[in-house]
Every structure is written in structure tokens, then in C-alpha cells.
Design a protein around this motif. Structure first.
Motif, PDB file in Angstrom:
ATOM      1  N   ARG A   1       0.861  -1.196   0.000  1.00 26.48           N
ATOM      2  CA  ARG A   1       0.000   0.000   0.000  1.00 26.48           C
ATOM      3  C   ARG A   1       0.893   1.241   0.000  1.00 26.48           C
ATOM      4  NH1 ARG A   1      -4.370  -1.961   4.602  1.00 26.48           N
ATOM      5  NH2 ARG A   1      -5.311  -3.639   3.395  1.00 26.48           N
ATOM      6  N   THR A   2       1.577   1.426  -1.077  1.00 28.57           N
ATOM      7  CA  THR A   2       2.618   2.455  -1.099  1.00 28.57           C
ATOM      8  C   THR A   2       2.054   3.869  -1.180  1.00 28.57           C
ATOM      9  OG1 THR A   2       2.753   1.971  -3.447  1.00 28.57           O
ATOM     10  CG2 THR A   2       4.417   0.991  -2.047  1.00 28.57           C
ATOM     11  N   ARG A   3       0.901   4.031  -1.775  1.00 25.13           N
ATOM     12  CA  ARG A   3       0.333   5.383  -1.821  1.00 25.13           C
ATOM     13  C   ARG A   3      -0.041   5.844  -0.418  1.00 25.13           C
ATOM     14  NH1 ARG A   3      -2.455   2.531  -5.571  1.00 25.13           N
ATOM     15  NH2 ARG A   3      -4.528   2.918  -4.710  1.00 25.13           N
ATOM     16  N   ARG A   4      -0.597   4.939   0.342  1.00 25.59           N
ATOM     17  CA  ARG A   4      -0.910   5.259   1.736  1.00 25.59           C
ATOM     18  C   ARG A   4       0.376   5.554   2.500  1.00 25.59           C
ATOM     19  NH1 ARG A   4      -5.208   7.204   4.410  1.00 25.59           N
ATOM     20  NH2 ARG A   4      -5.133   6.647   6.605  1.00 25.59           N
ATOM     21  N   ALA A   5       1.399   4.776   2.241  1.00 27.46           N
ATOM     22  CA  ALA A   5       2.685   4.985   2.917  1.00 27.46           C
ATOM     23  C   ALA A   5       3.242   6.369   2.592  1.00 27.46           C
ATOM     24  CB  ALA A   5       3.680   3.902   2.495  1.00 27.46           C
ATOM     25  N   ALA A   6       3.168   6.773   1.331  1.00 25.14           N
ATOM     26  CA  ALA A   6       3.712   8.069   0.935  1.00 25.14           C
ATOM     27  C   ALA A   6       2.990   9.206   1.645  1.00 25.14           C
ATOM     28  CB  ALA A   6       3.598   8.232  -0.580  1.00 25.14           C
ATOM     29  N   ARG A   7       1.678   9.080   1.807  1.00 23.28           N
ATOM     30  CA  ARG A   7       0.934  10.139   2.495  1.00 23.28           C
ATOM     31  C   ARG A   7       1.321  10.221   3.974  1.00 23.28           C
ATOM     32  NH1 ARG A   7      -3.434   8.508  -0.748  1.00 23.28           N
ATOM     33  NH2 ARG A   7      -3.990  10.064  -2.296  1.00 23.28           N
ATOM     34  N   LEU A   8       1.503   9.074   4.606  1.00 24.11           N
ATOM     35  CA  LEU A   8       1.900   9.075   6.018  1.00 24.11           C
ATOM     36  C   LEU A   8       3.296   9.669   6.189  1.00 24.11           C
ATOM     37  CD1 LEU A   8       0.581   5.628   7.337  1.00 24.11           C
ATOM     38  CD2 LEU A   8      -0.518   7.865   7.402  1.00 24.11           C
ATOM     39  N   LEU A   9       4.188   9.405   5.235  1.00 26.57           N
ATOM     40  CA  LEU A   9       5.536   9.971   5.315  1.00 26.57           C
ATOM     41  C   LEU A   9       5.491  11.495   5.185  1.00 26.57           C
ATOM     42  CD1 LEU A   9       7.529   7.364   3.191  1.00 26.57           C
ATOM     43  CD2 LEU A   9       7.665   7.705   5.669  1.00 26.57           C
ATOM     44  N   GLU A  10       4.601  12.011   4.353  1.00 22.77           N
ATOM     45  CA  GLU A  10       4.446  13.466   4.246  1.00 22.77           C
ATOM     46  C   GLU A  10       4.013  14.057   5.583  1.00 22.77           C
ATOM     47  OE1 GLU A  10       1.773  14.451   1.126  1.00 22.77           O
ATOM     48  OE2 GLU A  10       3.070  13.687  -0.478  1.00 22.77           O
ATOM     49  N   ARG A  11       3.064  13.387   6.235  1.00 22.86           N
ATOM     50  CA  ARG A  11       2.607  13.874   7.541  1.00 22.86           C
ATOM     51  C   ARG A  11       3.713  13.774   8.583  1.00 22.86           C
ATOM     52  NH1 ARG A  11      -2.520  10.355   8.726  1.00 22.86           N
ATOM     53  NH2 ARG A  11      -2.228  11.302  10.776  1.00 22.86           N
ATOM     54  N   ALA A  12       4.464  12.665   8.536  1.00 21.32           N
ATOM     55  CA  ALA A  12       5.536  12.477   9.520  1.00 21.32           C
ATOM     56  C   ALA A  12       6.634  13.509   9.350  1.00 21.32           C
ATOM     57  CB  ALA A  12       6.107  11.065   9.399  1.00 21.32           C
ATOM     58  N   GLU A  13       6.949  13.836   8.097  1.00 14.45           N
ATOM     59  CA  GLU A  13       8.039  14.770   7.820  1.00 14.45           C
ATOM     60  C   GLU A  13       7.772  16.131   8.456  1.00 14.45           C
ATOM     61  OE1 GLU A  13      11.015  15.219   4.022  1.00 14.45           O
ATOM     62  OE2 GLU A  13       8.873  15.046   3.659  1.00 14.45           O
ATOM     63  N   SER A  14       6.515  16.528   8.503  1.00 12.73           N
ATOM     64  CA  SER A  14       6.176  17.829   9.098  1.00 12.73           C
ATOM     65  C   SER A  14       6.226  17.793  10.622  1.00 12.73           C
ATOM     66  CB  SER A  14       4.773  18.248   8.638  1.00 12.73           C
ATOM     67  OG  SER A  14       3.789  17.360   9.162  1.00 12.73           O
ATOM     68  N   LEU A  15       6.270  16.598  11.203  1.00 11.84           N
ATOM     69  CA  LEU A  15       6.268  16.469  12.666  1.00 11.84           C
ATOM     70  C   LEU A  15       7.649  16.205  13.248  1.00 11.84           C
ATOM     71  CD1 LEU A  15       3.100  14.190  13.010  1.00 11.84           C
ATOM     72  CD2 LEU A  15       3.230  16.624  13.553  1.00 11.84           C
ATOM     73  N   VAL A  16       8.586  15.708  12.416  1.00 12.76           N
ATOM     74  CA  VAL A  16       9.914  15.313  12.900  1.00 12.76           C
ATOM     75  C   VAL A  16      10.875  16.481  12.732  1.00 12.76           C
ATOM     76  CG1 VAL A  16      11.837  13.717  12.595  1.00 12.76           C
ATOM     77  CG2 VAL A  16       9.484  12.898  12.349  1.00 12.76           C
TER      78      VAL A  16
END
Length: 930
Positions: free
Chosen positions: A423-438
Motif C-alpha cells: 500500500r505504497t500510496r498510503r505509505a507516501a501520504r503518512l511519510l508526508e505527515r511524519a516529515e512535518s512532525l519530525v
């Protein structure tokens, strides 16, 4: 059925339209008949029936289509059928006239008179057909009332002597009332037809990777495809990263499944809602939860009878996943809350960790304690290899986490689980959200985010897009996680080879070496192995062959100690640069096995690319095609554009080797045509080679030379494939009269073959010298035959025999030529290389030989080792042990459909008709190749 007036032209369906046209013509000229069209909802039955009515020029057309609102109205469809023919009723015999007139007035005849009604309708249609041919359309037969279905079936089986044609359509595979009527089962549209449908329905841009996801999701169903195109926005269709995952249910799908759900009794619906909220619930737990909720467990029988469930001894599941999704989306919020609350309470009674998920579903605010519990549940699911479950738990854990840094860390873990689950599209969206938090104070976590983004870009976008992320990841990870930093650089090096760029791997290899040399850790043997292999490949590509080839072979000897699928796949890739097909296949097979065990779908697909390529040469085009087709199915589902195109390139190469122009041309536009735009050099090189193989086998030397020259000279190629294709180019150039270019090509190939020093490269180098005609031509050919290894690249051996035979025939040594040509023909025949076999037979006929095999069919069937591929032999052994197709598929990492295909080919080749015959043959013939 969709009603309307003007319809756009049908795309595809040529064979089906020809059959319908033939039926219409036969009815017009001689006599009628009936045909039942079956297939999934939306597959195109209505469109074909409408098209047939347009073909029926000069016919009288009457309809008896099913209508959901009238499926319980007795003789409702018959009444609509006979009303336009009412003027003919008075000319029938009194008994028939009376029963039909009463029917038109709304009087339903009693059951004993149903045969009289059917005979009366038959007589009415026959009379109408005596003046003009009659076409009876009966679409959506599943919604036609039972009495009318009986009448239509009775008439359809007796109408062949009249000028009446009945064309019916139903969603079911069969209709008991129409048993005995010929059936036309509609399969899905081809890829090309689906792409044409996309272009017609959506003039705006649909990204290539999005097209592949839509093709996979639709499965050839035009209605599903069209509804997806209408449902998704332009932004979602233009970028894979914006495409929802999972894709939304189309309105038609949602209506269809919810209609099935709502027809069930109340307790049955509540049980299905529990199953939708907790997929894969085991039977004892469901019974316990049902009793606790005061729901009758026996009500589940209604859903099982309707074919909505699959029930085993341990698990109950929906036969179609879409039903569970439709239920969750279609019921009220209060009903969903009831299901989660019921399950949470029931799991709490037994201290079952699954309660956390359902308790979380009832919350809208953050909850640290529940977030921690879900994190533990995620870790447990991950250890069990259930990546999708692990991802869902961790994603919900992140949503319930208050602190930004912790939430970002959990989102990264959830993204990695989603990625490995495909489920790579879902993964890419979560990484975008994580990047703004880290924050910048967490370089290791930011490096992990960049690494995952790089891998996703490598497999799902153009390869150059992955460079920046992977290079950034290596810099961020070098201090805390040098092993992962090296994996990022190796992936970047492999991506650069995809594009045909042999310069970038130098940069990546040196940087990987520097990362390891600067690390205080000494236990990173796998990473050091991968970096050394990358540097050796770079040395080889830059012409330092004498040192690089033996050193790379030595490195690959250590690959047996590697357990990382990504690094094993890279080693398999590297083995091809030293012409070691067997080692490449062994390493790729191990990578596939490890990735499958770990539940890492993208890694498994990635490895299957490098498995199918050596299989093409070692086991033949047929085996490679099956492996690549299975991998393509998986890659499409996740939108792995790079893998999709590479696998299509392999399918083109295999089809070219087998002489299958249709299969080769199927992917040409997407593989060769899109290479420049998306940097897919490996796919382009493989595709061009496949097309050139067709030209070579057909004697189109000039066209083959152009394609192979483009393969070797274009920046978007692949250095390994370009080198391996040189002997083919030499043959094409020599035959096309371009000797200078052929000589320059041999000058490039000979040093590499000399450095390899053994196997097929040395044999093909000798063959090239023979084709150039310098020195002892026959001596070069004979030397080439001696150098060809047994069982390695047999098709190249066959081509050497063919070329040698053609040379001998030109020298008027026909007896000697026949010996070489017959050996070539036997190999081409065994591998199903049709065009090459045709060319060889033509040359044999020129020697006075008919070109037919000398062995009898019985002798061929008796020799298992020569007629079955190794994959087919594996399947035969498992069948002999009593394994089912599903069990065989699980053991060999194939789909049951692929196993079934293999068994059908085995039956054909061995001249048997049943599984029992196969087991007997296997038992008797264990010494004959099994």
C-alpha cells in the motif's frame, strides 16, 4: 441494464461481435436459435445486446428484459414480450389465444398451465417470424420472474427451425431455466481496449502509473473502469501519490453489494456487520460474540446460501472484500458503533488484545494508554507477518498520540508497514505527515523517512526521482545507521542502471565505501558486500574487465550469507554482468522467498523481475512469461510503475523469442514509447530486444538492426542488456549489409566475452566471428558449438545451429546442413519459438527435408525431461503427493490460476486428460524425468 438511445461505439469485443453477427445473419437467412451471454455485472453484456439489435436491420425486435421491481410479478416479462405482437394472437389456436389474452389482461395462469403458456408463446413468435425475422432481447435475466424464465428457456430450446433469435444476458454463470442454450461467457477487456476506453472517457491526463492501478482494479470490467474515472478527481488521476488507497468503491459496486446485504434478515445483517468490523473472525469467537449480543448465530446461513461468505473450520470471511467495505460505508454511524462496542466488550472479557482496535474506533480524542496498547498490537502483527494489520494498528496509534515527535515516529513505522504490504500510496501520504512532525534534532528518523520515500520513488515513479531522496537518506543515516545508508546508496546505484547511466554508480559506490570505512561498527558484512559488488560492477562497466570479473565472481560466492531481499536482488542483478544466469536465478529465487516470508510485496515483485529474466534463457520463454505475468499482476496492484514497465519489457523479450508478435506488440507503446519520458531504460532495452527478435526470426534484417542499434546507443538503455544483445545486432547488421558497424560491435563484445572466459559469451563471440566471414568461417561455427554449455541459453545454441546450417546450405553441403538445422528445429520446437521454427523449417525444406519432427508423439510424450519445463515438473511432483492447486500455489508462490494453466499444458504435452492419469504416469515414470 442501462437504458438510453445513442451509445458510443463498442471498444474491443471483436470475437463476440462476430459471433452475434453470425447468429443474426443465420436467423435472417435460414433459421433462428438462442444465445445466453453471461459475465460479471458491468462486463458489457448490455452493450453487446444493444449492438446486436443495431445489426438486426429488417428484424422485428421485442424485449423481455428483467426489472428488479417486477421480479416477483408472475409472467411480467412474458407480458411485455407478447404485447407488441398482440395483433397476431387472434390467429392462434383457441387454446393458445385464450391463455395469452388472459395473460395480457393481468390474469396469471396457474402452475399446471405454464407449459401451455410456453407453447403458446412459441407459436406466437413462430407466426411473427413467418413475415419478418424476430429478435427477442432478454437482458438482466437474473431479475426476470421465474415463470417468464421458464417460458423463455422452453422457447429457446425449440426455436431453431423458426426465424426467431433469442439473445439473453445474465449476471450468473448459468441459468437453470435456460439450460441447454449455448452460452457466451464474457471475459474482461484487454489492456489495450481498456486504455482506449480511458482515452475516450477521460480526455484530460491520466498518469501512466495511475492507469496501471486502474487497469488492475477494473480487471477488464468497463463499467468499473468508467465509474472509477468518473469518481476520481483530475488531481487524483494526474498523480499516483494523490490516488486514494484503497480506491473508492464505485457507485455501482456500492449499490450492488448493499442491495445484497439489505435483502438479508436482520440478525444475519448484524452478524455480517460484526464480520465487516473484524475481518477474518474465527467461527467460535463469532458464535460467542453473537450469543453475547443476543443475535441468532444460525441466521448466518442466509448469507452463506446467497454465496456471500467463505466458511472454513477456522475462519469466516467475505467471498468479496468489497462487500465488507460496502457494509462499513453504507450502514449508519450508530450501527458501526454498535459493532465496535459489541466486539470491544466481548474481547475484553477474554483479555484479547483486539479490543484495543475497537475501543479506538469509538474514540475521537487522543488517548496515550490506548495508543501504547495499539503499538504493542502492531508489533505483534508485524512479527506474524501481517503487515496490513500492523500498519492499521500503528496508524491508529499515531492518531491517538498527543506528542508530535512520538506521533511522527509512529507514522514512519506505519508507513513502512503499509509499504511492505504493497500500500505504497498510503505509505507516501503518512511519510508526508511524519516529515512535518519530525524536527532537525532527529536526523536518523528523517533519514529513515528519506530512505522510504526513495524506495517508493524508485519503484513507483521515474528512477531519477529516487536519487535525491536516497542520497539525502545516506547522509542523514551515515552516523547512526550506516547499514541502511549503504542500502540507500545501492538502491540509488541500481536506479541509475535502470536509466542507462553508468556514471552515477561510481559516485554511489565510492560514497558507500566511505560510509563503511568511517563507521566504528564492524558487523555490517551484508552492507560491505553490497558496496563491494556495486564498485565491482562499476569497474566492469568502465572496461577494467580483467580484474573486475574474477573479483565480482568471488564477491557473489559470499551472497549465500546474505538474508536481505533487497541486497540479494542487487546481487542477482550483478550476476548478469558476469553472464552467470544460474547464479542470478538462484539469488533472485532466494530473495523472492525471503520477501514472501516477510510479507514484503514490493520487495518480492522487485526480485521477481530478476528471476524472470534468467528464466527466459535457462527455462525458456514460457516459464519466464508465467513468472513475469504473476509479478506484473502484483506490481500493477500497487502502482509500481518501474517494475510494471520492466516486467512488460521481459514479457516482450520472451514473446519475441517465442515469435509471438501479438503478445510483443501488446506492451510496445507503454514500454518503448514511454521510456524517454520516464527514464525507464531497462524496460526500453528489453522491449526493443524483443521487437528485434521478431524481426530477426522473420528475416527483417534492416529493421532489427535499427532497433538493436537504438538499444545500444540510446542514453536510455541498460549497459548489461546492450552488451548481451550485441550478437543479435551483429547478425542483423551482417545480413543487412552493414559490415563496418558489425565489426565495431564485435570489437566491443569480444573483450567482455574474453574476460568472462567461459559459457555462452565465448560461444557467441565465436559465432560473431563466423558471421563476419573473416578467417575460417566453418571453424568459427564449430568452435562456437563446442563452447555452448549444455542447458544454458539453449535458444542461442539453436540460433548458432541455424546460422551454421544456413551457411552449410549455401555451400551446397545439404546433408551436413540438415543435421544442424534439425537440432535447431528440435530446440525451437521444445521452447515454443514459433517464428524461429518456421525459419528453420523453411531452410530445411531448401535442403530437401520436410522439416517435420522425426520422433513419434508417443516417444515425445514418454520423455518427461524434454517436454516439461522444470516448473511443470515441480508441479507434477506435488500433484503426485496429493497436493491441491491451492496448496501448490502457496508452496511455489504462484496463483492457483497459474498452476491450473501449467497443468493444462502438462496434460497437452503428455497426452493425458485427468489428474488421476497424471499421478499414474508420475508413479510409473519416476525414472523418466520426474
Amino acid at each position: 441494464m442501462t437504458y438510453g438511445t445513442e451509445q458510443p461505439p463498442i471498444i474491443g469485443r471483436q470475437a463476440e461481435r462476430r459471433r452475434l453477427a453470425a447468429a443474426v445473419d443465420a436467423c435472417r437467412e435460414t433459421g433462428g436459435g438462442a444465445l445466453l451471454l453471461t459475465g460479471d455485472p458491468g462486463i458489457g453484456k448490455t452493450a453487446l445486446l444493444r449492438d446486436a439489435s443495431h445489426l438486426a436491420d429488417g428484424f422485428r425486435i421485442v424485449r423481455a428484459d428483467g426489472v428488479p421491481a417486477e421480479q416477483d410479478v408472475g409472467y411480467g416479462a412474458v407480458q411485455r414480450l407478447i404485447r407488441p405482437l398482440a395483433s397476431d394472437i387472434r390467429r392462434l389456436r383457441p387454446q393458445f389465444r385464450d391463455v395469452l389474452e388472459r395473460l395480457l389482461l393481468g390474469h396469471v395462469p396457474p402452475l399446471p398451465e405454464r407449459t401451455v403458456v410456453a407453447v403458446a408463446v412459441l407459436a406466437l413468435l413462430a407466426r411473427a417470424g413467418s413475415r419478418l425475422p424476430v429478435l427477442v432481447g432478454a437482458d438482466d435475466l437474473q431479475w426476470v420472474d421465474a415463470e417468464s424464465r421458464y417460458t423463455l428457456g422452453f422457447v429457446a430450446r425449440r426455436i431453431d427451425t423458426e426465424r426467431v433469435l433469442i439473445l439473453a444476458g445474465t449476471q450468473n454463470d448459468r441459468c437453470a431455466a435456460l439450460s441447454g442454450v449455448p452460452v457466451l461467457r464474457l471475459a474482461g477487456l484487454s489492456d489495450q481496449d481498456c486504455l482506449r476506453l480511458i482515452d475516450r472517457a477521460r480526455p484530460s491526463t491520466v498518469a501512466p502509473s495511475v492507469r496501471e492501478v486502474l487497469l488492475h482494479a477494473a480487471g477488464g470490467n468497463p463499467l468499473v473502469l468508467l465509474e472509477l474515472l468518473r469518481t476520481l478527481t483530475s488531481t487524483e488521476l494526474s498523480r499516483l501519490s494523490r490516488l486514494p488507497e484503497p480506491l473508492p468503491l464505485t457507485p455501482h459496486q456500492a449499490r450492488l453489494w448493499l442491495a445484497e446485504f439489505r435483502r438479508l434478515p436482520g440478525d444475519c445483517r448484524r452478524l455480517l456487520l460484526l464480520l465487516a468490523a473484524e475481518p477474518g473472525l474465527d467461527l467460535p469467537t463469532l458464535l460467542r460474540v453473537a450469543r453475547r449480543a443476543k443475535v441468532d448465530p444460525s441466521a448466518l446461513t442466509s448469507a452463506e446460501t446467497a454465496g456471500l461468505l467463505t466458511v472454513s473450520k477456522t475462519v469466516i470471511s467475505f467471498r468479496h472484500d468489497e462487500l465488507g467495505r460496502a457494509i462499513c460505508q453504507g450502514v449508519d454511524l450508530s450501527e458501526r458503533h454498535w459493532a465496535h462496542d459489541t466486539l470491544a466488550r466481548a474481547f475484553a472479557e477474554t483479555d484479547d488484545g483486539r479490543r484495543c482496535w475497537h475501543e479506538a474506533a469509538l474514540l475521537s480524542d487522543a488517548d496515550s494508554e490506548l495508543a501504547d496498547a495499539l503499538e504493542r498490537q502492531s508489533a505483534g502483527a508485524d512479527r506474524r507477518g501481517n503487515r496490513a494489520r500492523a500498519a492499521a494498528f500503528m496508524e491508529r496509534s499515531a492518531e491517538l498520540t498527543r506528542e508530535d515527535g512520538r506521533r511522527g515516529s509512529r507514522l514512519v513505522v506505519a508507513a513502512d508497514c503499509h509499504r511492505r504490504a504493497g500500500r505504497t500510496r498510503r505509505a507516501a501520504r503518512l511519510l508526508e505527515r511524519a516529515e512535518s512532525l519530525v524536527g532537525t534534532d532527529q536526523p536518523s528518523l528523517r533519514g529513515h523517512i528519506a530512505y522510504l520515500k526513495g524506495l517508493i520513488s524508485l519503484h513507483h515513479a521515474a528512477a531519477p526521482d529516487a536519487y535525491d531522496s536516497l542520497m539525502s537518506a545516506s547522509g542523514l543515516l551515515a552516523g547512526d545507521d550506516p547499514s541502511l545508508a549503504v542500502k540507500a546508496l545501492v538502491a540509488a546505484g541500481e536506479a541509475s542502471l535502470y536509466t542507462g547511466n553508468a556514471a552515477l554508480p561510481v559516485q554511489f559506490g565510492r560514497r558507500a565505501k566511505a560510509v563503511l570505512d568511517g563507521s566504528a561498527r564492524k558487523e555490517q558484512q551484508e552492507s560491505r558486500f553490497a558496496a563491494d559488488v556495486l564498485l565491482d560492477v562499476v569497474e566492469l562497466l568502465h572496461g577494467r574487465l580483467a580484474a573486475a570479473v574474477p573479483r565480482l565472481r568471488g564477491r557473489l560466492d559470499a551472497a549465500a550469507q546474505v538474508d536481505d531481499p533487497l541486497l540479494l536482488t542487487w546481487a542477482s542483478h550483478a550476476a548478469l554482468f558476469v553472464a552467470d544466469d544460474a547464479r542470478a536465478r538462484t539469488l533472485a529465487t532466494r530473495a523472492v522467498t525471503l520477501a514472501h516470508t516477510a510479507g514484503d510485496t514490493p520487495a518480492m515483485v522487485h526480485a521477481m523481475q530478476y528471476l524472470s529474466y534468467p528464466e527466459c534463457w535457462l527455462r525458456g520463454p514460457e516459464t519466464a512469461t508465467l513468472t513475469a505475468t504473476e509479478a506484473l499482476r502484483l506490481a500493477r496492484g500497487t502502482g509500481q510503475l518501474s517494475c510494471v514497465r520492466n516486467l512488460m519489457g521481459i514479457l516482450m523479450l520472451a514473446a519475441g523469442m517465442a515469435g509471438d508478435a501479438g503478445a510483443c506488440g501488446q506492451y510496445a507503446d507503454r514500454v518503448v514509447g514511454e521510456a524517454q519520458e520516464h527514464g525507464l531504460g531497462l524496460a526500453s532495452a528489453l522491449g526493443l530486444w524483443g521487437l528485434a527478435q521478431l524481426d530477426l526470426a522473420s528475416g527483417n534484417w534492416g529493421e532489427a538492426a535499427v532497433k538493436l542499434r537504438r538499444l545500444a546507443r540510446t542514453r536510455l538503455g541498460h549497459p548489461g542488456v546492450a552488451m548481451e544483445a550485441v550478437p543479435s545486432y551483429v547478425e542483423a547488421a551482417v545480413r543487412a549489409g552493414d559490415l563496418p558497424r558489425a565489426e565495431r560491435a564485435v570489437a566491443r563484445f569480444a573483450p567482455w566475452a574474453e574476460a568472462i572466459g567461459r559459457g555462452w559469451p565465448t560461444a557467441l563471440a565465436a559465432r560473431c566471428r563466423a558471421l563476419l566471414g573473416t578467417g575460417d568461417t566453418e571453424g568459427h561455427f564449430r568452435h562456437a558449438l563446442r563452447l555452448h554449455p549444455i542447458g544454458d541459453r539453449e535458444l542461442e545454441l539453436a540460433r548458432t545451429c541455424l546460422l551454421y546450417g544456413e551457411y552449410l546450405n549455401r555451400e551446397r553441403r545439404r546433408a551436413d546442413a540438415r543435421a544442424q538445422l534439425r537440432e535447431a528445429a528440435d530446440i525451437f520446437r521444445r521452447h515454443g519459438a514459433r517464428l524461429w521454427l518456421d525459419r528453420t523449417r523453411a531452410e530445411l525444406r531448401a535442403t530437401g527435408d520436410d522439416g517435420e519432427p522425426t520422433e513419434s508423439p508417443a516417444a515425445v510424450r514418454g520423455s518427461w525431461s524434454t517436454v516439461l519445463t522444470s516448473r511443470q515438473q515441480q508441479i507434477v511432483r506435488l500433484v503426485a503427493q496429493g497436493a491441491t492447486n491451492k496448496e501448490i500455489a502457496a508452496q511455489l508462490y504462484l496463483s492457483p490460476r497459474t498452476v491450473d494453466y501449467h497443468l493444462r499444458r502438462v496434460f497437452e504435452r503428455l497426452g493425458i486428460t485427468s489428474r488421476a492419469d497424471l499421478i499414474r504416469r508420475c508413479t510409473v515414470g519416476t525414472g523418466s524425468g520426474t
